[in-house]
Design a protein around this motif. Structure first.
Motif, PDB file in Angstrom:
ATOM      1  N   ALA A  34       4.256   5.219   6.981  1.00 29.15           N
ATOM      2  CA  ALA A  34       3.021   4.817   7.011  1.00 29.15           C
ATOM      3  C   ALA A  34       2.028   6.043   6.853  1.00 29.15           C
ATOM      4  O   ALA A  34       0.888   5.736   6.348  1.00 29.15           O
ATOM      5  CB  ALA A  34       2.760   4.414   8.729  1.00 29.15           C
ATOM      6  N   GLU A  35       2.454   7.248   7.099  1.00 28.46           N
ATOM      7  CA  GLU A  35       1.458   8.351   6.951  1.00 28.46           C
ATOM      8  C   GLU A  35       1.377   8.696   5.458  1.00 28.46           C
ATOM      9  O   GLU A  35       0.321   9.336   4.894  1.00 28.46           O
ATOM     10  CB  GLU A  35       2.069   9.719   7.298  1.00 28.46           C
ATOM     11  N   LYS A  36       1.803   7.850   4.586  1.00 36.24           N
ATOM     12  CA  LYS A  36       1.860   8.152   2.974  1.00 36.24           C
ATOM     13  C   LYS A  36       0.665   7.286   2.551  1.00 36.24           C
ATOM     14  O   LYS A  36       0.284   7.359   1.263  1.00 36.24           O
ATOM     15  CB  LYS A  36       3.134   7.839   2.327  1.00 36.24           C
ATOM     16  N   LEU A  37       0.420   6.259   3.305  1.00 30.97           N
ATOM     17  CA  LEU A  37      -0.583   5.047   2.773  1.00 30.97           C
ATOM     18  C   LEU A  37      -1.942   5.943   2.216  1.00 30.97           C
ATOM     19  O   LEU A  37      -2.268   5.365   1.147  1.00 30.97           O
ATOM     20  CB  LEU A  37      -1.087   4.315   4.100  1.00 30.97           C
ATOM     21  N   PHE A  38      -2.489   6.730   2.887  1.00 34.79           N
ATOM     22  CA  PHE A  38      -3.855   7.433   2.340  1.00 34.79           C
ATOM     23  C   PHE A  38      -3.778   8.197   1.084  1.00 34.79           C
ATOM     24  O   PHE A  38      -4.568   8.120   0.280  1.00 34.79           O
ATOM     25  CB  PHE A  38      -4.426   8.431   3.369  1.00 34.79           C
ATOM     26  N   LYS A  39      -2.527   8.841   0.866  1.00 36.86           N
ATOM     27  CA  LYS A  39      -2.264   9.601  -0.449  1.00 36.86           C
ATOM     28  C   LYS A  39      -1.967   8.586  -1.603  1.00 36.86           C
ATOM     29  O   LYS A  39      -2.422   8.758  -2.548  1.00 36.86           O
ATOM     30  CB  LYS A  39      -1.161  10.365  -0.529  1.00 36.86           C
ATOM     31  N   PHE A  40      -1.558   7.697  -1.140  1.00 31.85           N
ATOM     32  CA  PHE A  40      -0.945   6.505  -1.991  1.00 31.85           C
ATOM     33  C   PHE A  40      -2.594   5.831  -2.460  1.00 31.85           C
ATOM     34  O   PHE A  40      -2.491   5.506  -3.796  1.00 31.85           O
ATOM     35  CB  PHE A  40      -0.121   5.325  -1.462  1.00 31.85           C
ATOM     36  N   LEU A  41      -3.317   5.677  -1.562  1.00 34.76           N
ATOM     37  CA  LEU A  41      -4.551   5.008  -2.014  1.00 34.76           C
ATOM     38  C   LEU A  41      -5.240   6.044  -2.934  1.00 34.76           C
ATOM     39  O   LEU A  41      -6.085   5.538  -3.775  1.00 34.76           O
ATOM     40  CB  LEU A  41      -5.326   4.780  -0.521  1.00 34.76           C
ATOM     41  N   ASP A  42      -5.317   7.428  -2.635  1.00 32.49           N
ATOM     42  CA  ASP A  42      -5.901   8.347  -3.348  1.00 32.49           C
ATOM     43  C   ASP A  42      -5.484   8.091  -5.036  1.00 32.49           C
ATOM     44  O   ASP A  42      -6.065   8.249  -5.796  1.00 32.49           O
ATOM     45  CB  ASP A  42      -5.793   9.707  -2.912  1.00 32.49           C
ATOM     46  N   ILE A  43      -4.258   8.167  -4.831  1.00 34.85           N
ATOM     47  CA  ILE A  43      -3.504   8.135  -6.216  1.00 34.85           C
ATOM     48  C   ILE A  43      -3.947   6.773  -7.181  1.00 34.85           C
ATOM     49  O   ILE A  43      -4.440   6.754  -8.085  1.00 34.85           O
ATOM     50  CB  ILE A  43      -2.026   8.070  -6.170  1.00 34.85           C
ATOM     51  N   TYR A  44      -3.880   5.534  -6.211  1.00 33.12           N
ATOM     52  CA  TYR A  44      -4.410   4.361  -6.648  1.00 33.12           C
ATOM     53  C   TYR A  44      -5.731   4.412  -7.251  1.00 33.12           C
ATOM     54  O   TYR A  44      -5.971   3.878  -8.325  1.00 33.12           O
ATOM     55  CB  TYR A  44      -4.003   3.561  -5.784  1.00 33.12           C
ATOM     56  N   GLU A  45      -6.658   4.896  -6.718  1.00 33.61           N
ATOM     57  CA  GLU A  45      -8.149   4.923  -6.914  1.00 33.61           C
ATOM     58  C   GLU A  45      -8.187   6.065  -8.173  1.00 33.61           C
ATOM     59  O   GLU A  45      -8.880   5.634  -9.019  1.00 33.61           O
ATOM     60  CB  GLU A  45      -9.047   5.535  -5.646  1.00 33.61           C
ATOM     61  N   ALA A  46      -7.279   7.131  -8.227  1.00 40.15           N
ATOM     62  CA  ALA A  46      -7.434   7.947  -9.368  1.00 40.15           C
ATOM     63  C   ALA A  46      -7.130   7.333 -10.687  1.00 40.15           C
ATOM     64  O   ALA A  46      -7.791   7.324 -11.780  1.00 40.15           O
ATOM     65  CB  ALA A  46      -6.538   9.129  -9.063  1.00 40.15           C
ATOM     66  N   LEU A  47      -5.947   6.404 -10.612  1.00 37.99           N
ATOM     67  CA  LEU A  47      -5.398   5.475 -11.668  1.00 37.99           C
ATOM     68  C   LEU A  47      -6.616   4.817 -12.315  1.00 37.99           C
ATOM     69  O   LEU A  47      -6.855   4.449 -13.266  1.00 37.99           O
ATOM     70  CB  LEU A  47      -4.102   5.174 -11.404  1.00 37.99           C
ATOM     71  N   ARG A  48      -7.030   3.933 -11.160  1.00 35.58           N
ATOM     72  CA  ARG A  48      -8.013   2.956 -11.596  1.00 35.58           C
ATOM     73  C   ARG A  48      -9.250   3.526 -12.033  1.00 35.58           C
ATOM     74  O   ARG A  48      -9.432   3.032 -13.097  1.00 35.58           O
ATOM     75  CB  ARG A  48      -8.441   2.177 -10.322  1.00 35.58           C
ATOM     76  N   ASP A  49      -9.625   4.461 -11.617  1.00 33.76           N
ATOM     77  CA  ASP A  49     -10.971   4.995 -11.880  1.00 33.76           C
ATOM     78  C   ASP A  49     -10.826   5.903 -13.346  1.00 33.76           C
ATOM     79  O   ASP A  49     -11.635   5.517 -14.303  1.00 33.76           O
ATOM     80  CB  ASP A  49     -11.682   5.940 -11.010  1.00 33.76           C
TER      81      ASP A  49
END
Length: 705
Positions: A383-398
């Motif tokens: 669960a604690e990894k969600l936010f860093k995963f979201l950061d990576i996801y956004e970086a890849l998207r943008d």
């Protein structure tokens, strides 16, 4: 032969290519290019003349000795005048050009049965070029290209280009045995010259690394350039007749001056047209790849293998992810644009080479960065990894969107987009699975230990803080759930798929469309409510159970109202329903606690035959005093952390109890005999009741006097 005589004659250590030779009898006549190739000219040498006669050297003849000395001096002078001066490069170059033209128009299958020997000026030309190369490429201390004047560099490149043309022209006669040695010698000279050019091309490219010590400003400034210039040895400076009097101008390409770029363009074009395209591209690729990797390292990103990433503690990996995001954005959005501009400038005459090199460099550095993101996505989910995963996801998207806009025509972009899309899918599936595991963790939290004082449960705090933080990524999470709406539910007995794009019913039985994320958040909230209701039943005191539900409910509502993103997801209908539930718990608490207390103040049953029964009245006051003491003692230890809820409870209690007590006391206190009897049974005044009520729910009971 004269050719041998020329070969044995040493060249002067320095010479002026533009100097005009005089009295050079060997070069007075130009070869007739329409006839057979010119033959070698015989040149008189001191060895061709005989020794002095015996008569000239007889002893005792002083006059004869003087005459002999004069004759010897005259002979030496005549010999010097008749000796040819060093050949002039410009003059010989003209002959070479004519010779190359003749060879180009001559075919091996012409009527001439045998090709003539090479003219002497070919060897002269090669010797002159070798001498020029020796002047520049002198072992351990070669003259740096940046120190050459434009005239010197142009002269050098022109000479080497003429060697290359001569080599190509003679290549048609490579099977001729008498040409083999000369062709090999010319090839060796060309190889040596090109090696020098290649090394200088590399050195100029690496000047980016030498002067780029500050990552925040990767352009060379004038001070650094001056410092670099001053470090050049005096011997090298002496070789440059036109030292720079001012720093090189900066270009609009970070890392290189306009002068350096101009030299790189000339050298790259020279190498490519001279048949050294592979070497040129290889040097460029290696140097720029190293420069990019150095830049990545300075941004704080280290290269790790998948095993390294999987073995890393999460706290350490979080820091690496932050460095990766910074590096990925900087590299893709800034450095690649500069890299494209650089390759496009240096290889402006060869756009296909520029695109190929830029594509290879970009592909290599981005794949290296994407490999790290993929390794993170494949780590064990938590669960604690969600936010860093979201950061990576956004970086890849943008970043990939930016790359697509900038380099959409490049072939390498397709592979990068495919790789990034795969990683985003991995991250998306993992993030949805994390929400699924949050559901399961709420349902499985069945601990039998109650929270002291009915305070907010840790599960409530964790869940709400988690959702509040997660909903800061609301738009990204909406995208994640749209792209991965259907996943196999771990809590499904049939293993069927659950559609997040579902509908729910409101209190009016109207179907309401829910977004995938909204459905997920509401489901978690419903699970949390159900869990809290189960935990409330663990309290033996029903009033405390109500306090527990009010504490947790108020905490939930406050979190929702304080976060616009989660508030918009839950909606007003859900919020009103939750507020209504809290009011019911409040009423339940008042009924369980203060309703029983107020029953002691009920006047019914106190009068017997129209007269107040003193024993019954005493019992009522004693019961009230005892019950109030117990409530105060107990509920002063209860905890209501929310100040507003605490104030609302105290006010509602005071409004409920104090008026009833004041009325009861005013009606029946005169029944007691004034003095000790009154003090014994009337223990509290209304003001005392109000004071003690204000001490409730602070978690720290105070002993009453």
């Amino acid at each position: 032969m004269a050719m041998d005589a020329e070969k044995d004659k040493p060249l002067p250590p320095s010479f002026d290519d533009n100097a005009k030779t005089e009295n050079n009898n060997n070069n007075d006549q130009q070869p007739d290019l329409d006839q057979d190739l010119p033959q070698n000219h015989e040149v008189d040498s001191p060895s061709s003349r005989g020794p002095p006669s015996d008569a000239d050297s007889k002893p005792g003849n002083d006059n004869g000795s003087e005459i002999k000395a004069e004759e010897e001096l005259a002979e030496i002078k005549l010999e010097e005048e008749s000796s040819p001066l060093p050949p002039d490069l410009n003059k010989v170059s003209e002959e070479i050009d004519q010779y190359i033209s003749l060879l180009s128009s001559t075919s091996k299958n012409d009527d001439q049965p045998t090709q003539p020997d090479l003219p002497i000026f070919v060897e002269q030309f090669i010797n002159l070029v070798v001498a020029k190369i020796d002047n520049y490429d002198s072992g351990d201390s070669p003259v740096r290209w940046s120190r050459l004047t434009d005239e010197d560099s142009a002269s050098f490149l022109e000479a080497v280009d003429r060697v290359s043309s001569l080599s190509n022209a003679l290549s048609q006669f490579s099977s001729e045995e008498k040409y083999a040695y000369s062709i090999n010698s010319i090839g060796g000279v060309l190889q040596r010259a090109m090696s020098y050019v290649e090394e200088e091309f590399k050195s100029l490219l690496e000047d980016y690394k030498i002067n780029n010590s500050d990552q925040s400003n990767n352009t060379r400034n004038d001070a650094k350039l001056k410092q670099s210039k001053s470090s050049i040895s005096k011997e090298e400076s002496d070789q440059n007749p036109h030292p720079e009097s001012s720093p090189a101008k900066e270009s609009n390409i970070p890392g290189y001056s306009e002068e350096t770029l101009s030299s790189l363009i000339r050298l790259s074009n020279f190498m490519i047209t001279g048949g050294y395209e592979t070497e040129c591209c290889q040097e460029y690729f290696v140097v720029r790849r190293n420069a990019l990797e150095e830049s990545i390292h300075k941004l704080g990103f280290e290269k790790y293998s998948i095993d390294d990433v999987h073995k890393m503690q999460w706290e350490s990996l979080e820091r690496e992810i932050e460095a990766w995001i910074k590096t990925f954005k900087q590299c893709a959005m800034v450095q690649l644009s500069s890299e494209r501009k650089l390759s496009g400038t240096i290889f402006s005459d060869h756009p296909s080479i520029s695109e190929s090199l830029f594509g290879s460099l970009s592909h290599g550095v981005l794949i290296q960065l994407l490999n790290f993101a993929e390794a993170v996505a494949l780590t064990k989910r938590a669960a604690e990894k969600l936010f860093k995963f979201l950061d990576i996801y956004e970086a890849l998207r943008d970043v990939l969107s930016e790359i697509d806009n900038l380099f959409s025509e490049e072939e390498w972009v397709k592979e990068i987009k495919t790789e990034a899309s795969m990683i985003r899918s991995l991250l998306g599936e993992t993030m949805i699975s994390i929400f699924n595991e949050i559901e399961n963790s709420i349902k499985s939290d069945t601990g039998k230990n109650t929270v002291p004082g009915g305070a907010v449960h840790p599960l409530t705090k964790y869940t709400m803080n988690y959702l509040e933080y997660a909903c800061e990524y609301k738009e990204t999470l909406e995208q994640v759930f749209r792209e991965h709406q259907k996943i196999e539910r771990a809590d499904s007995a049939t293993g069927s798929e659950f559609d997040y794009n579902s509908q729910t019913q409101n209190h009016n039985n109207e179907k309401v469309k829910q977004s995938p994320l909204q459905a997920q958040i509401i489901k978690i909230m419903d699970l949390l409510d159900a869990n809290l209701e189960g935990k409330a039943k663990l309290y033996k005191d029903h009033a405390l159970s109500s306090i527990f539900m009010m504490n947790n409910g108020r905490y939930i509502l406050k979190k929702i109202r304080g976060c616009n993103e989660i508030n918009s997801l839950m909606g007003d209908t859900w919020y009103r329903r939750k507020s209504s539930d809290l009011r019911q718990y409040h009423k339940g608490y008042q009924r369980e606690t203060w309703g029983k207390l107020l029953s002691c103040l009920n006047p019914e049953g106190l009068s017997v035959n129209g007269k107040v029964s003193k024993p019954l009245l005493k019992e009522r006051f004693k019961s009230f005093n005892t019950m109030f003491d117990e409530i105060h003692k107990t509920q002063s230890n209860w905890v209501v952390g929310d100040e507003q809820l605490q104030s609302e409870l105290r006010v509602s209690i005071s409004q409920m109890v104090i008026p009833a007590y004041r009325s009861f006391l005013g009606r029946y206190s005169q029944v007691f005999t004034p003095g000790r009897q009154t003090e014994k049974y009337v223990k509290f005044q209304p003001e005392d009741i109000e004071t003690y009520i204000d001490e409730l729910f602070d978690g720290n009971a105070r002993k009453k006097p």
